[in-house]
Write a protein that holds these residues in place. Structure first.
Motif, PDB file in Angstrom:
ATOM      1  N   VAL A 297      27.364  32.852   0.042  1.00  0.00           N
ATOM      2  CA  VAL A 297      26.159  32.986   0.881  1.00  0.00           C
ATOM      3  C   VAL A 297      24.692  33.017  -0.060  1.00  0.00           C
ATOM      4  O   VAL A 297      23.857  32.304   0.320  1.00  0.00           O
ATOM      5  N   LEU A 298      25.177  33.499  -1.274  1.00  0.00           N
ATOM      6  CA  LEU A 298      23.764  33.386  -2.173  1.00  0.00           C
ATOM      7  C   LEU A 298      23.583  32.110  -2.597  1.00  0.00           C
ATOM      8  O   LEU A 298      22.272  31.455  -2.717  1.00  0.00           O
ATOM      9  N   VAL A 299      24.592  31.152  -2.968  1.00  0.00           N
ATOM     10  CA  VAL A 299      24.391  29.772  -3.171  1.00  0.00           C
ATOM     11  C   VAL A 299      23.754  28.999  -1.800  1.00  0.00           C
ATOM     12  O   VAL A 299      22.840  28.218  -2.098  1.00  0.00           O
TER      13      VAL A 299
ATOM     14  N   LEU B 107      30.327  33.177   6.575  1.00  0.00           N
ATOM     15  CA  LEU B 107      30.498  33.925   5.482  1.00  0.00           C
ATOM     16  C   LEU B 107      30.257  35.557   5.539  1.00  0.00           C
ATOM     17  O   LEU B 107      31.136  36.424   4.981  1.00  0.00           O
ATOM     18  N   LEU B 108      29.127  35.729   6.409  1.00  0.00           N
ATOM     19  CA  LEU B 108      28.848  37.070   6.362  1.00  0.00           C
ATOM     20  C   LEU B 108      29.866  37.807   7.265  1.00  0.00           C
ATOM     21  O   LEU B 108      30.258  38.928   7.136  1.00  0.00           O
TER      22      LEU B 108
ATOM     23  N   ALA C 255      20.449  40.078   6.339  1.00  0.00           N
ATOM     24  CA  ALA C 255      21.770  40.438   5.545  1.00  0.00           C
ATOM     25  C   ALA C 255      21.866  39.508   4.031  1.00  0.00           C
ATOM     26  O   ALA C 255      22.144  40.300   3.293  1.00  0.00           O
ATOM     27  N   ALA C 256      21.653  38.233   4.349  1.00  0.00           N
ATOM     28  CA  ALA C 256      22.069  37.361   3.199  1.00  0.00           C
ATOM     29  C   ALA C 256      21.039  37.906   2.059  1.00  0.00           C
ATOM     30  O   ALA C 256      21.429  37.936   1.020  1.00  0.00           O
ATOM     31  N   ARG C 257      19.599  38.318   2.215  1.00  0.00           N
ATOM     32  CA  ARG C 257      18.765  38.493   1.440  1.00  0.00           C
ATOM     33  C   ARG C 257      18.799  40.261   1.073  1.00  0.00           C
ATOM     34  O   ARG C 257      18.667  40.336  -0.096  1.00  0.00           O
ATOM     35  N   GLY C 258      19.213  41.007   1.870  1.00  0.00           N
ATOM     36  CA  GLY C 258      18.878  42.264   1.812  1.00  0.00           C
ATOM     37  C   GLY C 258      20.444  43.216   1.586  1.00  0.00           C
ATOM     38  O   GLY C 258      20.354  44.226   0.945  1.00  0.00           O
TER      39      GLY C 258
END
Length: 117
Positions: free
Chosen positions: A17-19, A42-43, A90-93
């Motif tokens: 997710v971060l990539v 992915l989440l 969600a991806a950011r926080g």
């Protein structure tokens, strides 16, 4: 042993997710159908795997925001909510602190992460 494999899946999905969102602005995320779909996938994998961990493992990881992961899982499955906005938030926080806590727990509770025959 199963929990170690599950924790590895969680970590790898979170890193994925971060990539995918690295250097991406919210507007770009909204325009990229493939990125949005993969981040949501992915989440969902992270949430499902986190929530399927044995109760004793979850209790050993108290700093993980279990309620937010459960809410995310339900939110991503709800047609009434904006899954893309939930995924972005969600991806950011949610993903970064979860991965940070997993690194902390890997040092303090290494047995949880060990594959044993």
């Amino acid at each position: 042993m199963l929990q170690a494999a599950m924790l590895k899946v969680i970590q790898e999905a979170g890193e994925g997710v971060l990539v995918l969102i690295e250097g991406v602005a919210a507007e770009e995320f909204q325009r990229s159908r493939l990125t949005r779909q993969e981040v949501r996938r992915l989440l969902n994998l992270m949430a499902g795997t986190l929530l399927a961990l044995p109760c004793t493992t979850r209790q050993a990881l108290p700093e993980i925001d279990w309620g937010s992961w459960q809410a995310l899982q339900h939110g991503l499955a709800s047609p009434a909510l904006d899954a893309d906005e939930l995924a972005w938030d969600a991806a950011r926080g949610l993903v970064p602190p979860t991965l940070t806590w997993l690194r902390v727990y890997r040092r303090s509770e290494p047995a949880l992460f060990e594959f044993r025959p």
